[in-house]
Motif scaffolding. Structure first.
Motif, PDB file in Angstrom:
ATOM      1  N   MET A 103       0.749  -1.183   0.040  1.00 38.20           N
ATOM      2  CA  MET A 103       0.056  -0.011   0.037  1.00 38.20           C
ATOM      3  C   MET A 103       0.754   1.234   0.046  1.00 38.20           C
ATOM      4  N   VAL A 104       1.835   1.438   0.772  1.00 36.68           N
ATOM      5  CA  VAL A 104       2.920   2.308   0.789  1.00 36.68           C
ATOM      6  C   VAL A 104       3.613   2.544  -0.313  1.00 36.68           C
ATOM      7  N   LEU A 105       3.943   1.629  -1.040  1.00 38.88           N
ATOM      8  CA  LEU A 105       4.672   1.899  -2.538  1.00 38.88           C
ATOM      9  C   LEU A 105       3.927   2.122  -3.243  1.00 38.88           C
ATOM     10  N   GLN A 106       2.776   1.543  -3.528  1.00 39.34           N
ATOM     11  CA  GLN A 106       1.906   2.155  -4.537  1.00 39.34           C
ATOM     12  C   GLN A 106       1.006   3.228  -4.594  1.00 39.34           C
ATOM     13  N   ALA A 107       0.902   3.908  -3.287  1.00 40.95           N
ATOM     14  CA  ALA A 107       0.512   5.151  -2.938  1.00 40.95           C
ATOM     15  C   ALA A 107       1.725   6.170  -3.359  1.00 40.95           C
ATOM     16  N   GLY A 108       2.777   5.858  -2.830  1.00 42.36           N
ATOM     17  CA  GLY A 108       3.877   6.693  -3.018  1.00 42.36           C
ATOM     18  C   GLY A 108       4.150   6.816  -4.737  1.00 42.36           C
ATOM     19  N   LEU A 109       4.194   5.722  -5.467  1.00 36.21           N
ATOM     20  CA  LEU A 109       4.426   5.935  -6.823  1.00 36.21           C
ATOM     21  C   LEU A 109       3.375   6.651  -7.470  1.00 36.21           C
ATOM     22  N   ALA A 110       1.952   6.450  -6.871  1.00 37.38           N
ATOM     23  CA  ALA A 110       0.949   7.493  -7.608  1.00 37.38           C
ATOM     24  C   ALA A 110       1.077   8.792  -7.480  1.00 37.38           C
ATOM     25  N   MET A 111       1.625   9.164  -6.062  1.00 37.54           N
ATOM     26  CA  MET A 111       1.813  10.343  -5.728  1.00 37.54           C
ATOM     27  C   MET A 111       2.926  11.264  -6.530  1.00 37.54           C
ATOM     28  N   VAL A 112       4.269  10.225  -6.598  1.00 38.82           N
ATOM     29  CA  VAL A 112       5.344  10.863  -7.230  1.00 38.82           C
ATOM     30  C   VAL A 112       5.350  11.158  -8.775  1.00 38.82           C
ATOM     31  N   PHE A 113       4.919   9.688  -9.302  1.00 33.42           N
ATOM     32  CA  PHE A 113       4.690   9.564 -10.777  1.00 33.42           C
ATOM     33  C   PHE A 113       3.175   9.902 -11.456  1.00 33.42           C
ATOM     34  N   GLY A 114       2.315   9.899 -10.595  1.00 32.91           N
ATOM     35  CA  GLY A 114       0.922  10.048 -11.098  1.00 32.91           C
ATOM     36  C   GLY A 114       0.230   8.569 -11.290  1.00 32.91           C
ATOM     37  N   PRO A 115      -1.026   8.482 -11.163  1.00 31.45           N
ATOM     38  CA  PRO A 115      -1.642   7.111 -11.265  1.00 31.45           C
ATOM     39  C   PRO A 115      -2.043   6.845 -12.529  1.00 31.45           C
ATOM     40  N   ASP A 116      -1.681   7.653 -13.614  1.00 35.08           N
ATOM     41  CA  ASP A 116      -1.814   7.207 -15.043  1.00 35.08           C
ATOM     42  C   ASP A 116      -1.254   6.292 -15.646  1.00 35.08           C
ATOM     43  N   HIS A 117      -1.634   5.604 -16.657  1.00 34.93           N
ATOM     44  CA  HIS A 117      -1.008   4.538 -17.306  1.00 34.93           C
ATOM     45  C   HIS A 117      -0.130   5.373 -18.251  1.00 34.93           C
TER      46      HIS A 117
END
Length: 292
Positions: A103-117
């Protein structure tokens, strides 16, 4: 017939990636006697870093090298800074921590790089070769197969032909005896996590250009199928990971090609259930290795 040949060849290439990821799960299981349920999220982090390096003007090969280095470093950090502090009497605390790490890694990636494909381009053409009117492997598929074969062969030599591999196996199967013989067991466990994480990062990096693309959840399905392959082959068997990974890759491709993508997870579940009913430890596992 042409369709079957194309699906079989494509399934082998996808199965090679599954085998690599399944092998990463086997490595960490052999090193720490645990299943890393955070492997998918940990594999995606190096891929994002590699994509950033490539987009900044670096070559694909530089991004590949960076992904392997970041994967190994992340494995060491997670093992030494997090999981080593978790009580080892039962596997439940480690599983809970791994789920939290996802959960932490996926949320962090979404915040840093964005959730878009994000589409990811392959370093070689993905147009299949035409051999006698039959479409077979593409140049990128061949590249994936060669890389997977080289990595698996290298790891096999490491574990079977080197003193380091012997220490890694001894630390996993008989840690107390290994300590008495002078083996630094904690260091071997960390090294096992580093090898596992780097291998998983490589598998994810090879998979994302095949139309999957990159997002924080890009390796989730890869983890599910690879975990099924590792269990089918035997969680302590590198050979089982190879054979079962290829088999699951071909199975998923055939079911997707002849039925639908929605039926592929059901086919994997049926295979997993059938194998566990016949051989609960996996097709290539040995009871002696598990209880050593």
């Amino acid at each position: 017939m042409e369709r079957l040949v194309f699906l079989l060849s494509t399934g082998l290439a996808r199965g090679a990636v599954l085998a690599l990821f399944a092998l990463s799960l086997v490595i960490v299981y052999r090193a720490a006697r645990a299943v890393n349920f955070a492997q998918a999220a940990m594999a995606v982090v190096p891929v994002y870093v590699a994509l950033a390096v490539t987009s900044a003007g670096g070559s694909f090969w530089l991004g590949l090298a960076v992904a392997l280095a970041v994967g190994a470093l992340l494995g060491a950090v997670v093992e030494r800074g997090l999981l080593r502090l978790v009580p080892q009497e039962t596997p439940l605390p480690g599983i809970i921590v791994a789920v939290g790490l996802v959960m932490v890694l996926q949320a962090g990636l979404a915040m840093v790089f964005g959730p878009d494909h994000r589409p990811v381009h392959a370093p070689f053409s993905q147009r299949p070769f035409d051999v006698g009117g039959v479409s077979v492997l593409s140049p990128y598929d061949l590249f994936v197969l060669v890389v997977a074969a080289v990595v698996m062969g290298g790891l096999a030599l490491l574990f079977s032909r080197t003193s380091l591999g012997l220490r890694l196996r001894a630390a996993a199967f008989a840690p107390e005896t290994s300590r008495l013989l002078g083996v630094r067991v904690p260091r071997m466990v960390t090294l096992g996590w580093m090898l596992s994480s780097a291998t998983a990062a490589l598998a994810a990096l090879l998979l994302v250009p095949t139309g999957l693309g990159l997002d924080p959840h890009a390796a989730d399905v890869l983890f599910v199928n690879a975990f099924a392959a590792a269990v089918v082959g035997g969680l302590d068997s590198p050979v089982g990971a190879l054979v079962a990974g290829l088999a699951v890759g071909v199975l998923v491709t055939l079911v997707t090609g002849y039925a639908s993508a929605a039926a592929a997870p059901l086919a994997v579940l049926v295979l997993l259930t059938a194998v566990l009913l016949v051989r609960p430890h996996g097709l290539f596992a040995t009871r002696e290795a598990r209880t050593a």
